[in-house]
Motif scaffolding. Sequence first.
Motif, short mmCIF file in Angstrom:
data_model
loop_
_atom_site.label_atom_id
_atom_site.label_comp_id
_atom_site.label_asym_id
_atom_site.label_seq_id
_atom_site.Cartn_x
_atom_site.Cartn_y
_atom_site.Cartn_z
N PHE A 130 0.85 -1.21 0.00
CA PHE A 130 0.00 0.00 0.00
C PHE A 130 0.88 1.25 0.00
CE2 PHE A 130 -3.12 2.75 2.58
CZ PHE A 130 -3.80 3.15 1.45
N ALA A 131 1.86 1.26 -0.89
CA ALA A 131 2.82 2.36 -0.92
C ALA A 131 2.16 3.69 -1.22
CB ALA A 131 3.91 2.07 -1.95
N VAL A 132 1.10 3.68 -2.03
CA VAL A 132 0.45 4.94 -2.41
C VAL A 132 -0.17 5.62 -1.19
CG1 VAL A 132 -1.83 4.00 -2.95
CG2 VAL A 132 -0.98 5.98 -4.23
N GLY A 133 -0.44 4.84 -0.14
CA GLY A 133 -0.94 5.40 1.11
C GLY A 133 0.15 5.66 2.13
N GLY A 134 1.40 5.50 1.71
CA GLY A 134 2.52 5.74 2.61
C GLY A 134 2.83 4.58 3.53
N VAL A 135 2.26 3.40 3.22
CA VAL A 135 2.43 2.21 4.08
C VAL A 135 3.04 1.09 3.25
CG1 VAL A 135 1.22 0.51 5.50
CG2 VAL A 135 0.45 2.90 5.49
N LEU A 136 4.12 0.49 3.75
CA LEU A 136 4.78 -0.57 3.02
C LEU A 136 3.86 -1.77 2.80
CD1 LEU A 136 7.73 -1.15 1.88
CD2 LEU A 136 7.97 -2.63 3.88
N GLU A 137 3.09 -2.12 3.85
CA GLU A 137 2.26 -3.32 3.79
C GLU A 137 1.14 -3.21 4.81
OE1 GLU A 137 2.76 -8.20 4.38
OE2 GLU A 137 4.47 -6.85 4.66
N ASP A 138 -0.05 -3.66 4.42
CA ASP A 138 -1.20 -3.74 5.33
C ASP A 138 -1.32 -5.15 5.88
OD1 ASP A 138 -2.46 -1.34 5.77
OD2 ASP A 138 -3.84 -1.51 4.08
N PRO A 139 -1.59 -5.31 7.19
CA PRO A 139 -1.78 -6.65 7.73
C PRO A 139 -3.13 -7.28 7.40
CG PRO A 139 -1.96 -5.03 9.47
CD PRO A 139 -1.54 -4.28 8.25
N ALA A 140 -4.10 -6.47 6.94
CA ALA A 140 -5.40 -7.00 6.52
C ALA A 140 -6.06 -5.96 5.64
CB ALA A 140 -6.29 -7.33 7.71
N THR A 141 -6.58 -6.37 4.49
CA THR A 141 -7.10 -5.43 3.50
C THR A 141 -8.42 -5.95 2.95
OG1 THR A 141 -4.77 -5.11 2.87
CG2 THR A 141 -6.42 -3.95 1.58
N GLY A 142 -9.53 -5.46 3.51
CA GLY A 142 -10.84 -5.94 3.11
C GLY A 142 -11.21 -5.59 1.69
N HIS A 189 -14.03 -21.76 -6.19
CA HIS A 189 -14.03 -21.19 -4.84
C HIS A 189 -15.11 -21.78 -3.95
CE1 HIS A 189 -17.50 -18.93 -6.26
NE2 HIS A 189 -16.77 -18.51 -7.30
N ASP A 190 -16.10 -22.44 -4.55
CA ASP A 190 -17.16 -23.10 -3.79
C ASP A 190 -17.94 -22.13 -2.91
OD1 ASP A 190 -18.64 -25.40 -3.26
OD2 ASP A 190 -17.49 -25.90 -1.47
N GLY A 191 -18.05 -20.87 -3.36
CA GLY A 191 -18.89 -19.90 -2.68
C GLY A 191 -18.23 -19.03 -1.64
N ALA A 192 -16.98 -19.33 -1.28
CA ALA A 192 -16.30 -18.51 -0.27
C ALA A 192 -14.82 -18.84 -0.25
CB ALA A 192 -16.90 -18.73 1.12
N ILE A 193 -14.03 -17.86 0.18
CA ILE A 193 -12.60 -18.09 0.40
C ILE A 193 -12.22 -17.52 1.76
CG2 ILE A 193 -11.93 -18.14 -2.03
CD1 ILE A 193 -10.94 -15.21 -1.67
N ASP A 194 -11.23 -18.13 2.37
CA ASP A 194 -10.61 -17.61 3.59
C ASP A 194 -9.23 -17.08 3.23
OD1 ASP A 194 -12.58 -18.24 5.73
OD2 ASP A 194 -12.23 -20.29 5.03
N ILE A 195 -8.89 -15.94 3.81
CA ILE A 195 -7.62 -15.28 3.51
C ILE A 195 -6.84 -15.07 4.80
CG2 ILE A 195 -6.51 -13.22 2.54
CD1 ILE A 195 -9.10 -12.82 0.87
N VAL A 196 -5.60 -15.52 4.80
CA VAL A 196 -4.68 -15.27 5.91
C VAL A 196 -3.73 -14.17 5.46
CG1 VAL A 196 -2.91 -16.25 7.41
CG2 VAL A 196 -4.83 -17.67 6.65
N GLN A 197 -3.69 -13.10 6.21
CA GLN A 197 -2.84 -11.96 5.84
C GLN A 197 -2.10 -11.47 7.09
OE1 GLN A 197 -4.97 -9.00 3.55
NE2 GLN A 197 -3.32 -7.50 3.70
N GLY A 198 -0.99 -10.81 6.89
CA GLY A 198 -0.24 -10.24 8.01
C GLY A 198 0.65 -11.21 8.74
N GLN A 199 0.65 -12.47 8.34
CA GLN A 199 1.42 -13.49 9.07
C GLN A 199 2.91 -13.19 9.03
OE1 GLN A 199 0.64 -17.47 7.67
NE2 GLN A 199 1.25 -18.38 9.60
N ASP A 200 3.39 -12.72 7.88
CA ASP A 200 4.82 -12.44 7.75
C ASP A 200 5.22 -11.15 8.46
OD1 ASP A 200 5.82 -14.55 5.68
OD2 ASP A 200 3.95 -13.80 4.85
#
Length: 281
Positions: free
Chosen positions: A213-225, A242-253
């Motif tokens: 998210f560099a355009v917002g001045g942030v290197l990385e977001d831990p969760a981005t809806g 996708h069977d109607g839904a996906i789960d996303i893991v973000q920010g782990q690194d």
Amino acid sequence: MENRNETEILRLAAFSNGSIGGNPAGVVVSDTLPSDPEMQRIAADVGYSETVFAAPQGDGWRVRYFSPVAEVAFCGHATVALGSVLADRNGEGAYPLDINAGRITVEATRNGGGTRATLVSPPTRSAIADPTLVQSALDLFGFALTDLNPALPPSLAHAGNDHLILALEKRSTLARMDYDLEEGARLMRDHGLTTINLVWAETPQKFHSRNAFAVGGVLEDPATGAAAAALAGYLRDIDWPHDGAIDIVQGQDMGAMSLLRAEIGTTPGEGIRVSGSTRVI
């Protein structure tokens, strides 16, 4: 919370993993919205990737989002945080939100002392990304075309904002994401991007994501809806299983593991339901 110049600023993390993780957002709910310069000043002072401002308007709420450096058309994690605040103040239920990108809704419920909120995103669309943009983005991160997953072609995906999606073949490649913030911001401004969403598919219904998210001045977001909604709409467009839904893991690194769930309807272009838990900071 804080009180600065009589403006109450709440701080919550959205898409949290229980009592940890999530993406911090500032939340300001007032009778009327502050002026544009004041909202920008508050967002810069809060310092989170986004601060959301809401005020009653008609049968819903007028809502705007600001990063520390600019206004953003739509922000998913701040919307989820706002839903939690509205539920705490006004009770559980669905709240219509009028944002710059149109009308959306957020619904919040209380469970076990916490709050879970679900937003319905703006309409989605996607298109194959220009090869020149893809190569520029790969160069930014130090990746090669061979690092990409051929089953998920690089694409521009939209759900209130434009996001470049780059799907990687290996989790280890995702783990070494790094880039120059100024170069990233320049690339994103030149192409009208809000984030560059790097993803790895663990299974057809479970993704790991890192969002630049560099355009917002942030290197990385831990969760981005917003990026989660755009990704889900893109998967629908390419007939991904996708069977109607996906789960996303973000920010782990980043050491801030966050959990997002995106429910995908069958109608092309319709908004995506993105949900997650919140916690007060």
